[in-house]
Design a protein around this motif. Structure first.
Motif, PDB file in Angstrom:
ATOM      1  N   UNK A 187     -67.894 -17.680 -12.441  1.00  0.00           N
ATOM      2  CA  UNK A 187     -67.890 -17.282 -11.025  1.00  0.00           C
ATOM      3  C   UNK A 187     -66.514 -16.770 -10.599  1.00  0.00           C
ATOM      4  N   UNK A 188     -65.941 -15.918 -11.471  1.00  0.00           N
ATOM      5  CA  UNK A 188     -64.609 -15.390 -11.199  1.00  0.00           C
ATOM      6  C   UNK A 188     -64.606 -13.866 -11.257  1.00  0.00           C
ATOM      7  N   UNK A 189     -63.635 -13.296 -10.567  1.00  0.00           N
ATOM      8  CA  UNK A 189     -63.288 -11.892 -10.688  1.00  0.00           C
ATOM      9  C   UNK A 189     -62.010 -11.814 -11.516  1.00  0.00           C
ATOM     10  N   UNK A 190     -62.026 -11.020 -12.573  1.00  0.00           N
ATOM     11  CA  UNK A 190     -60.885 -10.940 -13.464  1.00  0.00           C
ATOM     12  C   UNK A 190     -60.316  -9.533 -13.453  1.00  0.00           C
ATOM     13  N   UNK A 191     -59.015  -9.427 -13.665  1.00  0.00           N
ATOM     14  CA  UNK A 191     -58.330  -8.133 -13.684  1.00  0.00           C
ATOM     15  C   UNK A 191     -57.667  -7.952 -15.039  1.00  0.00           C
ATOM     16  N   UNK A 192     -58.059  -6.899 -15.749  1.00  0.00           N
ATOM     17  CA  UNK A 192     -57.439  -6.552 -17.029  1.00  0.00           C
ATOM     18  C   UNK A 192     -56.631  -5.281 -16.837  1.00  0.00           C
ATOM     19  N   UNK A 193     -55.377  -5.325 -17.216  1.00  0.00           N
ATOM     20  CA  UNK A 193     -54.468  -4.199 -17.010  1.00  0.00           C
ATOM     21  C   UNK A 193     -54.023  -3.604 -18.333  1.00  0.00           C
ATOM     22  N   UNK A 201     -53.689   6.779 -25.809  1.00  0.00           N
ATOM     23  CA  UNK A 201     -53.301   5.500 -26.402  1.00  0.00           C
ATOM     24  C   UNK A 201     -53.137   4.449 -25.303  1.00  0.00           C
ATOM     25  N   UNK A 202     -53.630   3.247 -25.568  1.00  0.00           N
ATOM     26  CA  UNK A 202     -53.561   2.155 -24.599  1.00  0.00           C
ATOM     27  C   UNK A 202     -52.542   1.115 -25.054  1.00  0.00           C
ATOM     28  N   UNK A 203     -51.609   0.784 -24.156  1.00  0.00           N
ATOM     29  CA  UNK A 203     -50.549  -0.173 -24.457  1.00  0.00           C
ATOM     30  C   UNK A 203     -50.477  -1.235 -23.366  1.00  0.00           C
ATOM     31  N   UNK A 204     -49.665  -2.250 -23.648  1.00  0.00           N
ATOM     32  CA  UNK A 204     -49.336  -3.304 -22.683  1.00  0.00           C
ATOM     33  C   UNK A 204     -50.566  -3.956 -22.044  1.00  0.00           C
ATOM     34  N   UNK A 205     -51.570  -4.355 -22.837  1.00  0.00           N
ATOM     35  CA  UNK A 205     -52.727  -5.028 -22.231  1.00  0.00           C
ATOM     36  C   UNK A 205     -52.333  -6.405 -21.693  1.00  0.00           C
ATOM     37  N   UNK A 206     -52.884  -6.786 -20.567  1.00  0.00           N
ATOM     38  CA  UNK A 206     -52.583  -8.081 -19.956  1.00  0.00           C
ATOM     39  C   UNK A 206     -53.662  -8.380 -18.928  1.00  0.00           C
ATOM     40  N   UNK A 207     -53.717  -9.634 -18.469  1.00  0.00           N
ATOM     41  CA  UNK A 207     -54.682 -10.026 -17.453  1.00  0.00           C
ATOM     42  C   UNK A 207     -53.969 -10.693 -16.293  1.00  0.00           C
ATOM     43  N   UNK A 208     -54.576 -10.600 -15.111  1.00  0.00           N
ATOM     44  CA  UNK A 208     -54.025 -11.223 -13.913  1.00  0.00           C
ATOM     45  C   UNK A 208     -54.795 -12.491 -13.584  1.00  0.00           C
ATOM     46  N   UNK A 209     -54.200 -13.339 -12.747  1.00  0.00           N
ATOM     47  CA  UNK A 209     -54.871 -14.563 -12.309  1.00  0.00           C
ATOM     48  C   UNK A 209     -56.186 -14.209 -11.629  1.00  0.00           C
ATOM     49  N   UNK A 210     -57.277 -14.926 -11.954  1.00  0.00           N
ATOM     50  CA  UNK A 210     -58.597 -14.557 -11.437  1.00  0.00           C
ATOM     51  C   UNK A 210     -58.806 -14.948  -9.987  1.00  0.00           C
ATOM     52  N   UNK A 211     -59.819 -14.305  -9.382  1.00  0.00           N
ATOM     53  CA  UNK A 211     -60.273 -14.652  -8.047  1.00  0.00           C
ATOM     54  C   UNK A 211     -61.707 -15.136  -8.105  1.00  0.00           C
ATOM     55  N   UNK A 212     -62.325 -15.333  -6.943  1.00  0.00           N
ATOM     56  CA  UNK A 212     -63.675 -15.880  -6.867  1.00  0.00           C
ATOM     57  C   UNK A 212     -64.707 -14.763  -6.811  1.00  0.00           C
ATOM     58  N   UNK A 213     -65.746 -14.877  -7.630  1.00  0.00           N
ATOM     59  CA  UNK A 213     -66.829 -13.898  -7.647  1.00  0.00           C
ATOM     60  C   UNK A 213     -67.918 -14.368  -6.692  1.00  0.00           C
ATOM     61  N   UNK A 214     -68.011 -13.702  -5.546  1.00  0.00           N
ATOM     62  CA  UNK A 214     -69.028 -14.015  -4.545  1.00  0.00           C
ATOM     63  C   UNK A 214     -69.277 -12.751  -3.733  1.00  0.00           C
ATOM     64  N   UNK A 215     -70.005 -12.863  -2.640  1.00  0.00           N
ATOM     65  CA  UNK A 215     -70.315 -11.687  -1.835  1.00  0.00           C
ATOM     66  C   UNK A 215     -69.377 -11.478  -0.675  1.00  0.00           C
TER      67      UNK A 215
END
Length: 278
Positions: A187-193, A201-215
């Motif tokens: 039940x989260x919203x995730x951000x992949x950067x 070419x894709x570099x510097x992959x990382x993720x951010x702190x998640x949020x809540x998945x709701x309406x």
């Protein structure tokens, strides 16, 4: 800067007013003739009267950008439809809602020949290099059984090369991409950067702190300062990303190809506020 050109031999007067939703900022301060220095007073929301005294008269008038609040350099709340500052808006995107509660709805593209569901600004955003961007969004979703990408935010992109398939397929290709994904299990919203180079070419992959998945409506904040980007959801602790590209200033929001008539992304407001120079 405003250019006034009369197309009549007869002297006359014009009333000049501005629509901030169209031009992307709220003019303020004094309106002034740049050649003579004559002042026409502070910008008036009801309009400023300017005389064109000569046959086919020509005037250059300056007006400051007071914006909609301290430091705001761009805002779109979609109250009167999308701002004309956007370089491209997919033709099947619609503004919905009533009164001040309008929003841009990003949903499934039923016609692939119209290109991805997206809204983009390609140039004229140099002042956004060191700024804070806030996007208010909402996800309307059915029961999801697996992690599902929803939309991407593209920043620091180069002006795209014109596609042989037309404007519908002329889109931002490089820059900093942030993909927002729903995880129904957590039940989260995730951000992949990641950072996408001009060669793909894709570099510097990382993720951010998640949020809540709701309406509910959520706010994502993206702060740029040189090669550093800070991202947070709903006022939470920011995640810091390094290696932010600086080759371009293009910006866009792009819907995932997983969107449907039930899985929908709504954007109600975008605000860009001037940040500190590093």
């Amino acid at each position: 800067l405003l250019i006034l050109q009369a197309w009549s031999r007869n002297p006359g007067k014009v009333t000049v007013s501005f629509n901030p939703e169209v031009i992307g900022f709220e003019p303020a301060g004094i309106m002034q003739d740049m050649e003579s220095g004559k002042s026409y007073g502070d910008v008036n929301k009801q309009g400023n009267e300017i005389a064109l005294d000569l046959p086919y008269d020509f005037k250059m008038i300056s007006a400051g950008a007071g914006k909609e609040g301290p430091g705001i350099i761009f805002r779109d709340g979609f109250e009167d439809g999308p701002s004309l500052r956007w370089s491209y808006i997919a033709p099947f995107l619609k503004v919905d809602g009533e009164g001040a509660d309008k929003y841009l709805r990003i949903a499934k593209n039923e016609a692939p020949w119209q290109g991805p569901a997206r809204i983009e600004i390609w140039n004229g955003t140099e002042a956004w290099m060191n700024s804070e961007m806030k996007i208010k969004f909402r996800i309307s979703a059915p029961e999801l059984s697996a992690k599902t990408p929803l939309f991407s935010i593209v920043t620091r992109a180069s002006v795209p090369q014109f596609s042989k398939h037309g404007l519908s397929h002329t889109l931002l290709q490089d820059g900093q991409f942030m993909e927002i994904t729903a995880d129904p299990g957590k039940k989260t919203l995730e951000i992949a950067r990641c950072v996408v180079a001009k060669d793909g070419r894709r570099d510097n992959p990382a993720t951010a702190a998640p949020g809540t998945f709701d309406g509910a409506w959520h706010d994502i904040s993206i702060m740029f300062n040189g090669e550093e980007t800070k991202v947070s959801l709903d006022g939470g602790a920011p995640t810091v990303f390094q290696g932010t590209p600086s080759s371009g200033t293009g910006f866009g929001i792009r819907g995932s190809n997983t969107l449907s008539d039930k899985l929908i992304v709504d954007i109600s407001e975008l605000i860009v506020k001037q940040g500190e120079t590093p």
